[in-house]
Motif scaffolding. Structure first.
Motif, PDB file in Angstrom:
ATOM      1  N   SER A 242       0.833  -1.207   0.000  1.00 32.58           N
ATOM      2  CA  SER A 242       0.000   0.000   0.000  1.00 32.58           C
ATOM      3  C   SER A 242       0.867   1.257   0.000  1.00 32.58           C
ATOM      4  N   LEU A 243       1.942   1.237   0.815  1.00 33.32           N
ATOM      5  CA  LEU A 243       2.833   2.400   0.872  1.00 33.32           C
ATOM      6  C   LEU A 243       3.546   2.627  -0.464  1.00 33.32           C
ATOM      7  N   ILE A 244       4.009   1.534  -1.077  1.00 36.10           N
ATOM      8  CA  ILE A 244       4.713   1.650  -2.367  1.00 36.10           C
ATOM      9  C   ILE A 244       3.749   2.128  -3.456  1.00 36.10           C
ATOM     10  N   ALA A 245       2.513   1.567  -3.442  1.00 33.60           N
ATOM     11  CA  ALA A 245       1.511   1.990  -4.429  1.00 33.60           C
ATOM     12  C   ALA A 245       1.190   3.475  -4.276  1.00 33.60           C
ATOM     13  N   GLU A 246       1.153   3.918  -3.016  1.00 29.62           N
ATOM     14  CA  GLU A 246       0.894   5.336  -2.746  1.00 29.62           C
ATOM     15  C   GLU A 246       2.021   6.198  -3.304  1.00 29.62           C
ATOM     16  N   LYS A 247       3.276   5.744  -3.125  1.00 36.43           N
ATOM     17  CA  LYS A 247       4.420   6.501  -3.654  1.00 36.43           C
ATOM     18  C   LYS A 247       4.397   6.551  -5.183  1.00 36.43           C
ATOM     19  N   LEU A 248       3.958   5.464  -5.800  1.00 35.38           N
ATOM     20  CA  LEU A 248       3.936   5.393  -7.265  1.00 35.38           C
ATOM     21  C   LEU A 248       2.630   5.933  -7.843  1.00 35.38           C
ATOM     22  N   LEU A 250      -0.381   4.727  -7.675  1.00 33.58           N
ATOM     23  CA  LEU A 250      -1.159   3.692  -8.339  1.00 33.58           C
ATOM     24  C   LEU A 250      -2.522   3.563  -7.669  1.00 33.58           C
ATOM     25  N   ARG A 251      -3.539   3.231  -8.473  1.00 31.78           N
ATOM     26  CA  ARG A 251      -4.859   2.936  -7.903  1.00 31.78           C
ATOM     27  C   ARG A 251      -4.827   1.494  -7.413  1.00 31.78           C
ATOM     28  N   TRP A 252      -4.613   1.364  -6.133  1.00 34.96           N
ATOM     29  CA  TRP A 252      -4.352   0.032  -5.567  1.00 34.96           C
ATOM     30  C   TRP A 252      -5.210  -0.142  -4.313  1.00 34.96           C
ATOM     31  N   SER A 253      -6.117  -1.101  -4.334  1.00 32.54           N
ATOM     32  CA  SER A 253      -7.037  -1.285  -3.204  1.00 32.54           C
ATOM     33  C   SER A 253      -6.448  -2.235  -2.173  1.00 32.54           C
ATOM     34  N   TRP A 258      -4.102  -7.604  -0.535  1.00 29.81           N
ATOM     35  CA  TRP A 258      -4.376  -8.903   0.099  1.00 29.81           C
ATOM     36  C   TRP A 258      -4.128 -10.034  -0.892  1.00 29.81           C
ATOM     37  N   SER A 259      -4.614  -9.863  -2.119  1.00 26.57           N
ATOM     38  CA  SER A 259      -4.497 -10.929  -3.129  1.00 26.57           C
ATOM     39  C   SER A 259      -3.037 -11.210  -3.487  1.00 26.57           C
TER      40      SER A 259
END
Length: 723
Positions: A242-248, A250-253, A258-259
């Motif tokens: 989640s932290l990496i997706a936030e930095k990049l 990205l739309r990441w739920s 979890w998956s």
């Protein structure tokens, strides 16, 4: 699909390369796995056979020679290379219904052998490099040395997932309340720590961007010290993604995170998928993520939200818990609401401050006083848990669940969650769900068959008689282990506690038994009553029965006094007393004739009709007692004989067998026991008189099943756990 294919491929290659005949090995010890119990050390290691050069993971046991060697092993915090001679032993399957399957558990750890080390010829120490040094264990050493035992055990459990040092009573009380998950680091723990670390870093001047990078760096380090348990791995990697997706950007739920973590976990260790920790951790987090999109979001009040979360967690976990433990706690909703905030917002912050102080200010007066405050708070916490936990009261014992009941419960849960989410048919589906749980709770009284079970408790006796529809449950003896005087450093955890917790209680709960109408102690030897006290803490006992004079032995008298203080009925019996009687079954006392001293020849001898057979249970009755018995009852005949004294040559003499003419002989004795029971002479005499022999040391638990009409059920008269 690729992951599923990989799982089956892994199962195919998860096999041993050893034949079992190898004896000479080089073993690399994994320091974090070292466990010391008295004069015995246990550890996981990589064993390389000197002859074949094959290498695989083993669990090893070694008998320590002196206290100095024990201290040496306690200090090991780096991989240790040993050259040893030992014997490879196959781990056991469960020897009783519902008991923990050790072989299956080790197989899930990619471990197929127990290495019993007899000789340690040489020791070599590997270099303490960054890759080999166990900083986790080193930290635990510092904590143990600097802090009181109680404070250290809580700190290691709540912050680093190391709960081996917590008291058994505390763990049992938390389990009874349905909140034992507090001892596993979860997303709730980590989210709290994440928020606190974020707040601290921002307050001291870090930017939000720098704080994010710092968290990405620091959380894997924390995962290492927390042991990378299943829940730690899931929670940390979900946060990292989640932290990496936030930095990049990205739309990441959360469901995406979890998956991905689920698939990574299965690829790293496919066998985890069949473990309790994996199933609970991923299933609960999955359900929480789905329902948080709308159901939890609509609940603004924090108390109401806590109730909903606790309710959902309990409902989802019950089907899994009854499959593993054959019981669940109905009080967990209230306990979660009360205790979880105390731990997450109270104990954990205190322990974090304590740890930071330990690593910085050390032995100052302020820090010493703070330790005392924390210790006092922990004592209050344990007092609270002990005060509100009534183990047998909160637990609903279901027994091994019927498949169709689990299927109905699963469908009911699914439909109920959908109804809650859509705000339709909530009342109807909730009622259906309540009915499903009620059926599961009352499963024991739905079972139409009764049983006689010779429980395999090792070198001891424990025999269960269970009536159809749960209309009466009787236990003859509890098993137990003899205590031998040893130096203090050699003393192990009470073996009687292990028999009760690992064998007797799980076996009874697997049969759906939470209440015993009577516990009959045939005589006062430890191998017949040693587990009685621990049993009474988990299973409600209505009445304790023993031969008159049995309290002549001090150890048994002390236990009886504790039963009297708890207002449990205590009854002394002699010849002529009836233990139980129904329309088709009965059991009465034939012996002893007079008050004794709790010795072998003072054993209760019980005779009766159960199912289609007449049974005789003889305790540890020896030759002199047998002679008195057949002299008093010259026409006595039986179909099934519980062979006396575990097959000792002091019992089962020829005139006794000749008169009784038993068709079946049941022997309760331990595998490779020091007394070499059953003795060859006894087996020869039984064979001479045409007795079909069943032994727990060879076959595990022995079962006979009958219906309410007294007729035998099943294709075989006697079933055994080990075929």
């Amino acid at each position: 699909m690729l992951t599923i294919a990989f799982f089956y491929l892994y199962e195919g290659v998860n096999q041993t390369n050893f034949s079992g005949k190898e004896q000479h090995f080089q073993v690399t010890v994994l320091p974090d796995s070292i466990r010391i119990n008295g004069d015995q050390v246990q550890f996981y290691g990589k064993a390389t056979c000197n002859q074949t050069k094959q290498t695989e993971k083993v669990i090893a046991f070694y008998r320590l020679k002196n206290e100095a060697e024990q201290l040496y092993w306690q200090r090991i915090d780096y991989p240790l290379k040993l050259v040893v001679i030992g014997e490879l032993i196959l781990p056991e399957n469960n020897r009783n219904y519902g008991q923990f399957n050790y072989r299956q558990y080790l197989s899930q750890e990619n471990c197929h052998w127990i290495l019993q080390i007899s000789t340690q010829k040489e020791t070599q120490l590997q270099l303490k490099s960054l890759g080999s040094f166990s900083y986790r264990k080193k930290l635990f050493h510092i904590i143990d040395q600097k802090l009181p035992i109680k404070v250290a055990s809580y700190l290691k459990a709540l912050l680093f997932s190391e709960r081996n040092d917590l008291s058994d009573d505390l763990v049992k009380n938390l389990k009874a309340l349905g909140i034992v998950h507090l001892l596993s680091i979860s997303g709730v723990h980590l989210q709290f720590l994440l928020n606190r670390v974020k707040y601290f870093l921002l307050r001291i001047g870090f930017t939000a961007e720098t704080t994010g990078y710092f968290l990405i760096f620091i959380f894997p380090i924390y995962g290492y010290f927390a042991g990378w348990t299943v829940s730690v791995f899931r929670a940390i990697f979900m946060l990292l993604i989640s932290l990496i997706a936030e930095k990049l950007m990205l739309r990441w739920s959360s469901l995406d995170s979890w998956s991905v973590v689920l698939i990574i976990a299965i690829w790293l260790n496919p066998s985890l998928i069949v473990t309790l920790g994996f199933q609970l951790s991923y299933l609960l987090s999955f359900v929480m993520i789905l329902l948080s999109q709308n159901l939890f979001k609509k609940k603004q009040d924090s108390i109401i939200e806590s109730v909903w979360i606790s309710l959902v967690a309990m409902l989802v976990s019950i089907p899994i818990l009854v499959c593993y433990f054959h019981e669940f706690s109905w009080i967990s909703i209230v306990a979660n609401i009360i205790v979880v905030p105390l731990v997450v917002h109270g104990l954990i912050p205190l322990l974090v401050i304590l740890l930071m102080g330990l690593l910085t200010i050390g032995n100052t007066l302020l820090y010493t006083n703070f330790i005392k405050v924390v210790q006092f708070i922990l004592m209050l916490f344990e007092w609270l848990i002990d005060a509100i936990s009534f183990r047998s009261f909160y637990s609903i014992v279901t027994g091994v669940p019927f498949f169709y009941l689990l299927f109905v419960l699963f469908i009911s849960l699914l439909v109920t969650f959908l109804a809650w989410e859509s705000q339709k048919w909530k009342g109807t589906t909730s009622f259906i769900l309540l009915c499903s749980f009620t059926l599961l709770s009352f499963q024991p009284i739905l079972q139409p068959y009764g049983k006689v079970v010779v429980i395999d408790v090792g070198q001891g006796d424990a025999l269960l008689i269970k009536q159809p529809f749960n209309k009466g449950n009787y236990l003859i003896d509890t098993g137990g282990a003899f205590h031998f005087k040893q130096e203090k450093w050699k003393q192990k955890i009470d073996p009687n506690h292990r028999i009760a917790e690992k064998i007797l209680i799980p076996t009874l709960k697997a049969e759906g038994i939470s209440n015993l109408d009577k516990v009959v102690i045939t005589h006062s030897d430890t191998d017949h009553m040693g587990a009685l006290l621990d049993l009474s803490k988990e299973i409600k006992i209505q009445e304790l029965v023993f031969p008159k004079g049995g309290t002549a032995k001090k150890s048994f008298k002390e236990i009886v006094n504790q039963f009297v203080q708890k207002e449990i009925k205590v009854t002394e019996v002699l010849k002529g007393d009836v233990l139980f009687q129904t329309n088709n079954t009965y059991l009465k006392v034939l012996y002893p004739f007079e008050k004794g001293k709790g010795e072998n020849n003072d054993s209760i001898v019980a005779y009766g009709k159960i199912g289609e057979f007449h049974w005789l249970f003889t305790g540890d009755l020896e030759k002199e007692g047998e002679e008195q018995l057949i002299a008093m009852y010259p026409t006595l005949k039986v179909d099934v004989l519980k062979v006396g004294h575990h097959g000792s040559n002091t019992s089962s003499h020829e005139p006794f067998l000749k008169q009784l003419e038993p068709k079946y002989g049941l022997i309760s004795c331990g595998e490779r026991n020091r007394f070499k029971h059953p003795r060859p002479e006894v087996l020869q005499r039984l064979t001479k008189y045409g007795v079909n022999i069943y032994r727990t040391d060879k076959s595990g638990a022995i079962y006979y099943q009958f219906d309410s009409k007294g007729e035998t059920v099943g294709t075989h008269l006697f079933e055994t756990m080990l075929k």
